[in-house]
Design an enzyme around this catalytic site. Structure first.
Site, PDB file in Angstrom:
ATOM      1  N   ASP A 155       0.621  -1.284   0.170  1.00  0.00           N
ATOM      2  CA  ASP A 155       0.136   0.204   0.336  1.00  0.00           C
ATOM      3  C   ASP A 155       0.386   1.553  -0.585  1.00  0.00           C
ATOM      4  O   ASP A 155       2.040   1.478   0.369  1.00  0.00           O
ATOM      5  CB  ASP A 155      -0.976  -0.350   1.372  1.00  0.00           C
ATOM      6  CG  ASP A 155      -1.973  -1.198   1.440  1.00  0.00           C
ATOM      7  OD1 ASP A 155      -2.177  -1.811   0.018  1.00  0.00           O
ATOM      8  OD2 ASP A 155      -2.416  -1.727   2.526  1.00  0.00           O
TER       9      ASP A 155
ATOM     10  N   TYR B  71       5.720  -8.082   8.828  1.00  0.00           N
ATOM     11  CA  TYR B  71       5.546  -6.864   9.113  1.00  0.00           C
ATOM     12  C   TYR B  71       5.787  -6.560  10.437  1.00  0.00           C
ATOM     13  O   TYR B  71       5.527  -7.352  10.939  1.00  0.00           O
ATOM     14  CB  TYR B  71       4.011  -6.501   8.585  1.00  0.00           C
ATOM     15  CG  TYR B  71       3.463  -7.391   7.096  1.00  0.00           C
ATOM     16  CD1 TYR B  71       3.452  -5.841   6.106  1.00  0.00           C
ATOM     17  CD2 TYR B  71       3.051  -8.471   6.485  1.00  0.00           C
ATOM     18  CE1 TYR B  71       3.482  -6.140   4.971  1.00  0.00           C
ATOM     19  CE2 TYR B  71       2.883  -8.779   5.647  1.00  0.00           C
ATOM     20  CZ  TYR B  71       2.988  -7.682   4.018  1.00  0.00           C
ATOM     21  OH  TYR B  71       2.356  -8.092   3.407  1.00  0.00           O
TER      22      TYR B  71
ATOM     23  N   ASP C  58      -7.022   2.332   7.568  1.00  0.00           N
ATOM     24  CA  ASP C  58      -5.516   2.759   7.803  1.00  0.00           C
ATOM     25  C   ASP C  58      -5.724   3.993   8.183  1.00  0.00           C
ATOM     26  O   ASP C  58      -7.134   4.590   8.368  1.00  0.00           O
ATOM     27  CB  ASP C  58      -4.719   2.362   6.767  1.00  0.00           C
ATOM     28  CG  ASP C  58      -5.257   2.556   5.337  1.00  0.00           C
ATOM     29  OD1 ASP C  58      -5.843   3.800   5.368  1.00  0.00           O
ATOM     30  OD2 ASP C  58      -4.804   1.481   4.674  1.00  0.00           O
TER      31      ASP C  58
ATOM     32  N   ARG D 285      -3.964  -4.741   7.208  1.00  0.00           N
ATOM     33  CA  ARG D 285      -5.267  -4.287   8.066  1.00  0.00           C
ATOM     34  C   ARG D 285      -6.465  -5.188   8.881  1.00  0.00           C
ATOM     35  O   ARG D 285      -6.812  -3.816   9.418  1.00  0.00           O
ATOM     36  CB  ARG D 285      -5.275  -3.580   6.611  1.00  0.00           C
ATOM     37  CG  ARG D 285      -4.724  -1.968   6.206  1.00  0.00           C
ATOM     38  CD  ARG D 285      -5.048  -1.513   5.170  1.00  0.00           C
ATOM     39  NE  ARG D 285      -5.480  -1.865   4.051  1.00  0.00           N
ATOM     40  CZ  ARG D 285      -6.163  -1.800   2.793  1.00  0.00           C
ATOM     41  NH1 ARG D 285      -6.648  -0.658   3.103  1.00  0.00           N
ATOM     42  NH2 ARG D 285      -6.012  -2.553   1.563  1.00  0.00           N
TER      43      ARG D 285
END
Length: 328
Positions: free
Chosen positions: A49, A77, A91, A183
């Site tokens: 993203d 991550y 987000d 997310r």
């Protein structure tokens, strides 16, 4: 007489383990790297993203044939969840849709975490690239539609709580498989804790088989690319004369690539002779020799003088190529 097509780029092959900066889209990153290397072909292994930073492996030339093997690799991550607010995009980019004054405790968060390890069911975000009836979910969401996205199975190898920045922000690290949305993980944990939550910072630390030591920044790539600019006097038609060969001119930036074969560390490797490599590149099967050469393998790759030749199957000691790579 047929008109000659314009040269589109250099026929180079390899991986650029790009440290994508915050704010840059994955497609824009690929275009930038392709331009810096003057490459004829490029593609990435897994979208990141725009609001996320970190490792975005970009394949150049023949390396694009190995993209599926990197896509299937595990990813790590590091992310921050801000509690008390759920957002439309899960987000910072979206608007708040649910809020709470409640803040979870460390014990509550740690007690919940085992629920989100192993094989779990997960619903992708409304703003995601999932296709619904042929259209991207994020396109439908931007038009104001609420999309019914089915749950799907994903695998999370580990989920670690790293630190609390304050009572509303918690830093985690997750190792997960293909198709996992971090997310969604933040959204679902917030709902389970009764306080809601969204991703406020996200960085991809690792994409198997590449390592953080192989990361290169945009600044490093631009500096190396600048060294390839032709220098010297101009000829009668105004063209710059550069006595260096193309390989010499681009040596600085090409040194920042990782070998194409690095993407295939997960499969058996077999070394063959130059003669065998020629036969394989023509699509012919060859007998693989050597003490460690497997007799059977659903997938294996062969190399000659350390360079990738082909991916294929080994049946009864015979390598049968499925995908071959140019010898350049």
């Amino acid at each position: 007489m047929a008109r000659r097509g314009k040269k589109k780029g250099r026929p180079i092959s390899g991986w650029v383990v790009f440290d994508k900066p915050h704010g840059m889209g994955s497609t824009d990153a690929v275009a930038k790297i392709k331009w810096l290397f003057k490459a004829d072909k490029a593609g990435h292994a897994g979208t990141l993203d725009p609001l996320a930073s970190g490792m975005l492996p970009i394949a150049l030339g023949e390396a694009t044939k190995t993209v599926p093997y990197v896509m299937d690799g595990a990813k790590v991550y590091r992310f921050t969840v801000t509690w008390g607010e759920e957002r439309s995009t899960d987000d910072l980019e979206g608007v708040a849709t649910k809020t709470s004054d409640h803040c979870p405790t460390d014990d509550q968060v740690r007690a919940l975490m085992p629920k989100y390890t192993g094989v779990i069911m997960q619903t992708p975000p409304q703003f995601s690239a999932i296709k619904i009836a042929g259209e991207r979910a994020y396109d439908l969401a931007r038009e104001g539609e609420t999309v019914d996205i089915p749950e799907r199975e994903v695998e999370i190898g580990r989920l670690d709580l790293i630190e609390w920045l304050d009572e509303r922000r918690t830093v985690f690290e997750v190792e997960c498989g293909k198709g996992t949305y971090v997310r969604s993980l933040a959204r679902d944990m917030g709902r389970d804790l009764g306080c809601f939550g969204h991703i406020s910072e996200l960085r991809r630390v690792e994409v198997e088989p590449f390592t953080p030591d192989e990361l290169v920044t945009l600044e490093e790539l631009e500096a190396a690319s600048a060294l390839a600019v032709p220098v010297g006097d101009a000829d009668d038609e105004g063209r710059i004369i550069d006595p260096r060969t193309e390989r010499e001119r681009f040596s600085a930036i090409d040194a920042l690539m990782v070998d194409t074969g690095a993407a295939l560390d997960c499969m058996p490797q077999v070394s063959v002779s130059d003669d065998a490599a020629v036969k394989i590149r023509l699509g012919n099967p060859v007998i693989v020799r050597g003490r460690d050469a497997p007799v059977e393998a659903e997938e294996a790759c062969v190399t000659a003088r350390g360079r990738l030749v082909a991916i294929g199957a080994i049946e009864a000691g015979m390598f049968k190529p499925k995908r071959v790579f140019a010898g350049r």
